[in-house]
Motif scaffolding. Structure first.
Motif, PDB file in Angstrom:
ATOM      1  N   MET A   1     -13.608 -26.265 -36.732  1.00 21.89           N
ATOM      2  CA  MET A   1     -13.013 -26.842 -35.550  1.00 21.89           C
ATOM      3  C   MET A   1     -14.023 -27.832 -34.967  1.00 21.89           C
ATOM      4  SD  MET A   1     -11.654 -24.992 -32.059  1.00 21.89           S
ATOM      5  CE  MET A   1     -10.491 -23.963 -32.885  1.00 21.89           C
ATOM      6  N   THR A   2     -13.564 -29.004 -34.675  1.00 24.97           N
ATOM      7  CA  THR A   2     -14.462 -30.011 -34.122  1.00 24.97           C
ATOM      8  C   THR A   2     -14.619 -29.816 -32.616  1.00 24.97           C
ATOM      9  OG1 THR A   2     -12.687 -31.585 -33.711  1.00 24.97           O
ATOM     10  CG2 THR A   2     -13.722 -31.652 -35.893  1.00 24.97           C
ATOM     11  N   ALA A   3     -15.640 -30.443 -32.073  1.00 23.96           N
ATOM     12  CA  ALA A   3     -15.912 -30.307 -30.645  1.00 23.96           C
ATOM     13  C   ALA A   3     -14.790 -30.921 -29.815  1.00 23.96           C
ATOM     14  CB  ALA A   3     -17.244 -30.956 -30.304  1.00 23.96           C
ATOM     15  N   GLY A   4     -14.209 -32.017 -30.294  1.00 27.23           N
ATOM     16  CA  GLY A   4     -13.117 -32.667 -29.564  1.00 27.23           C
ATOM     17  C   GLY A   4     -11.887 -31.782 -29.474  1.00 27.23           C
ATOM     18  N   LEU A   5     -11.570 -31.098 -30.557  1.00 28.23           N
ATOM     19  CA  LEU A   5     -10.409 -30.204 -30.564  1.00 28.23           C
ATOM     20  C   LEU A   5     -10.650 -28.997 -29.654  1.00 28.23           C
ATOM     21  CD1 LEU A   5      -7.618 -29.723 -31.756  1.00 28.23           C
ATOM     22  CD2 LEU A   5      -8.714 -28.546 -33.660  1.00 28.23           C
ATOM     23  N   LEU A   6     -11.863 -28.476 -29.667  1.00 30.49           N
ATOM     24  CA  LEU A   6     -12.204 -27.359 -28.791  1.00 30.49           C
ATOM     25  C   LEU A   6     -12.092 -27.775 -27.326  1.00 30.49           C
ATOM     26  CD1 LEU A   6     -13.248 -24.464 -28.463  1.00 30.49           C
ATOM     27  CD2 LEU A   6     -15.563 -25.411 -28.538  1.00 30.49           C
ATOM     28  N   LEU A   7     -12.585 -28.955 -26.996  1.00 24.48           N
ATOM     29  CA  LEU A   7     -12.478 -29.461 -25.634  1.00 24.48           C
ATOM     30  C   LEU A   7     -11.018 -29.627 -25.216  1.00 24.48           C
ATOM     31  CD1 LEU A   7     -13.888 -30.538 -23.104  1.00 24.48           C
ATOM     32  CD2 LEU A   7     -13.828 -32.801 -24.163  1.00 24.48           C
ATOM     33  N   GLN A   8     -10.195 -30.094 -26.140  1.00 24.96           N
ATOM     34  CA  GLN A   8      -8.767 -30.249 -25.852  1.00 24.96           C
ATOM     35  C   GLN A   8      -8.126 -28.890 -25.569  1.00 24.96           C
ATOM     36  OE1 GLN A   8      -6.653 -32.301 -28.919  1.00 24.96           O
ATOM     37  NE2 GLN A   8      -4.646 -31.885 -28.036  1.00 24.96           N
ATOM     38  N   TYR A   9      -8.451 -27.886 -26.343  1.00 21.13           N
ATOM     39  CA  TYR A   9      -7.911 -26.543 -26.110  1.00 21.13           C
ATOM     40  C   TYR A   9      -8.355 -25.993 -24.755  1.00 21.13           C
ATOM     41  CZ  TYR A   9      -6.239 -25.975 -30.925  1.00 21.13           C
ATOM     42  OH  TYR A   9      -5.564 -26.085 -32.106  1.00 21.13           O
ATOM     43  N   ILE A  10      -9.593 -26.242 -24.382  1.00 24.02           N
ATOM     44  CA  ILE A  10     -10.104 -25.769 -23.095  1.00 24.02           C
ATOM     45  C   ILE A  10      -9.377 -26.452 -21.945  1.00 24.02           C
ATOM     46  CG2 ILE A  10     -12.134 -25.768 -21.592  1.00 24.02           C
ATOM     47  CD1 ILE A  10     -13.814 -25.273 -24.132  1.00 24.02           C
ATOM     48  N   VAL A  11      -9.171 -27.755 -22.046  1.00 22.29           N
ATOM     49  CA  VAL A  11      -8.476 -28.493 -20.993  1.00 22.29           C
ATOM     50  C   VAL A  11      -7.035 -28.014 -20.863  1.00 22.29           C
ATOM     51  CG1 VAL A  11      -7.596 -30.777 -20.357  1.00 22.29           C
ATOM     52  CG2 VAL A  11      -9.966 -30.518 -21.108  1.00 22.29           C
ATOM     53  N   VAL A  12      -6.355 -27.802 -21.980  1.00 18.26           N
ATOM     54  CA  VAL A  12      -4.971 -27.319 -21.937  1.00 18.26           C
ATOM     55  C   VAL A  12      -4.915 -25.912 -21.348  1.00 18.26           C
ATOM     56  CG1 VAL A  12      -3.006 -26.626 -23.376  1.00 18.26           C
ATOM     57  CG2 VAL A  12      -4.155 -28.800 -23.795  1.00 18.26           C
TER      58      VAL A  12
ATOM     59  N   VAL B   1      -2.880 -24.810 -17.931  1.00 22.96           N
ATOM     60  CA  VAL B   1      -1.884 -23.735 -17.929  1.00 22.96           C
ATOM     61  C   VAL B   1      -2.233 -22.685 -16.884  1.00 22.96           C
ATOM     62  CG1 VAL B   1      -0.958 -21.821 -19.303  1.00 22.96           C
ATOM     63  CG2 VAL B   1      -1.115 -24.106 -20.294  1.00 22.96           C
ATOM     64  N   LEU B   2      -3.508 -22.302 -16.789  1.00 22.68           N
ATOM     65  CA  LEU B   2      -3.922 -21.317 -15.792  1.00 22.68           C
ATOM     66  C   LEU B   2      -3.723 -21.831 -14.372  1.00 22.68           C
ATOM     67  CD1 LEU B   2      -7.169 -19.874 -17.403  1.00 22.68           C
ATOM     68  CD2 LEU B   2      -4.987 -18.710 -17.076  1.00 22.68           C
ATOM     69  N   LEU B   3      -4.059 -23.076 -14.126  1.00 23.57           N
ATOM     70  CA  LEU B   3      -3.859 -23.658 -12.806  1.00 23.57           C
ATOM     71  C   LEU B   3      -2.374 -23.708 -12.457  1.00 23.57           C
ATOM     72  CD1 LEU B   3      -5.104 -25.057 -10.330  1.00 23.57           C
ATOM     73  CD2 LEU B   3      -4.792 -27.214 -11.546  1.00 23.57           C
ATOM     74  N   SER B   4      -1.551 -24.082 -13.401  1.00 16.18           N
ATOM     75  CA  SER B   4      -0.111 -24.131 -13.171  1.00 16.18           C
ATOM     76  C   SER B   4       0.453 -22.743 -12.880  1.00 16.18           C
ATOM     77  CB  SER B   4       0.581 -24.727 -14.397  1.00 16.18           C
ATOM     78  OG  SER B   4       1.969 -24.684 -14.264  1.00 16.18           O
ATOM     79  N   ALA B   5       0.007 -21.752 -13.636  1.00 15.26           N
ATOM     80  CA  ALA B   5       0.478 -20.378 -13.411  1.00 15.26           C
ATOM     81  C   ALA B   5       0.044 -19.886 -12.034  1.00 15.26           C
ATOM     82  CB  ALA B   5      -0.062 -19.460 -14.506  1.00 15.26           C
ATOM     83  N   TRP B   6      -1.170 -20.238 -11.592  1.00 12.87           N
ATOM     84  CA  TRP B   6      -1.652 -19.815 -10.278  1.00 12.87           C
ATOM     85  C   TRP B   6      -0.814 -20.440  -9.165  1.00 12.87           C
ATOM     86  CZ3 TRP B   6      -3.917 -16.116  -7.979  1.00 12.87           C
ATOM     87  CH2 TRP B   6      -4.389 -16.251  -6.686  1.00 12.87           C
ATOM     88  N   VAL B   7      -0.491 -21.726  -9.300  1.00 12.72           N
ATOM     89  CA  VAL B   7       0.316 -22.407  -8.282  1.00 12.72           C
ATOM     90  C   VAL B   7       1.708 -21.769  -8.194  1.00 12.72           C
ATOM     91  CG1 VAL B   7       1.450 -24.598  -7.720  1.00 12.72           C
ATOM     92  CG2 VAL B   7      -0.938 -24.577  -8.389  1.00 12.72           C
ATOM     93  N   VAL B   8       2.310 -21.471  -9.316  1.00 14.83           N
ATOM     94  CA  VAL B   8       3.629 -20.839  -9.327  1.00 14.83           C
ATOM     95  C   VAL B   8       3.549 -19.447  -8.714  1.00 14.83           C
ATOM     96  CG1 VAL B   8       5.438 -19.906 -10.836  1.00 14.83           C
ATOM     97  CG2 VAL B   8       4.533 -22.187 -11.240  1.00 14.83           C
ATOM     98  N   LEU B   9       2.504 -18.688  -9.048  1.00 19.29           N
ATOM     99  CA  LEU B   9       2.348 -17.348  -8.485  1.00 19.29           C
ATOM    100  C   LEU B   9       2.209 -17.396  -6.972  1.00 19.29           C
ATOM    101  CD1 LEU B   9       1.925 -14.283  -9.051  1.00 19.29           C
ATOM    102  CD2 LEU B   9      -0.518 -14.782  -9.076  1.00 19.29           C
ATOM    103  N   LYS B  10       1.393 -18.314  -6.465  1.00 16.17           N
ATOM    104  CA  LYS B  10       1.212 -18.423  -5.017  1.00 16.17           C
ATOM    105  C   LYS B  10       2.495 -18.825  -4.317  1.00 16.17           C
ATOM    106  CE  LYS B  10      -2.244 -20.384  -3.138  1.00 16.17           C
ATOM    107  NZ  LYS B  10      -3.340 -21.301  -2.775  1.00 16.17           N
ATOM    108  N   LYS B  11       3.298 -19.637  -4.970  1.00 15.00           N
ATOM    109  CA  LYS B  11       4.530 -20.119  -4.346  1.00 15.00           C
ATOM    110  C   LYS B  11       5.649 -19.073  -4.428  1.00 15.00           C
ATOM    111  CE  LYS B  11       6.191 -24.672  -4.105  1.00 15.00           C
ATOM    112  NZ  LYS B  11       5.632 -25.093  -3.004  1.00 15.00           N
ATOM    113  N   GLN B  12       5.762 -18.388  -5.553  1.00 18.11           N
ATOM    114  CA  GLN B  12       6.862 -17.455  -5.771  1.00 18.11           C
ATOM    115  C   GLN B  12       6.547 -16.024  -5.322  1.00 18.11           C
ATOM    116  OE1 GLN B  12       9.882 -18.417  -6.788  1.00 18.11           O
ATOM    117  NE2 GLN B  12       9.101 -20.514  -6.805  1.00 18.11           N
TER     118      GLN B  12
END
Length: 80
Positions: free
Chosen positions: A1-12, A16-27
């Protein structure tokens, strides 16, 4: 696995975690509050390093005032 692909997985994963947190706080704000308390309490125990206690205080939600009556305004002096 290259460093660029690992960075992409971390960003995604962070997006996803930030989106789930926002939905949890709202719902489900009560569940989000309980989750924040459950995470913060172990960090704020006696004997923990200063940085860990500071992180716990930052994560912990603001306290709810216990003497609020619910907002019906019937416990004060009568209005004219």
């Amino acid at each position: 696995m290259t460093a660029g692909l690992l960075l992409q997985y971390i960003v995604v994963a962070l997006a996803v975690l930030l989106s789930a947190w926002v939905v949890l706080k709202k719902q489900a704000p009560d569940a989000a509050r309980r989750l924040r308390i459950a995470v913060a309490l172990p960090l704020m125990r006696e004997g923990r390093p200063t940085w860990m206690r500071a992180l716990g205080k930052r994560i912990a939600p603001a306290p709810i005032a216990a003497n609020t009556c619910g907002g019906c305004d019937s416990c004060g002096p009568p209005r004219r």
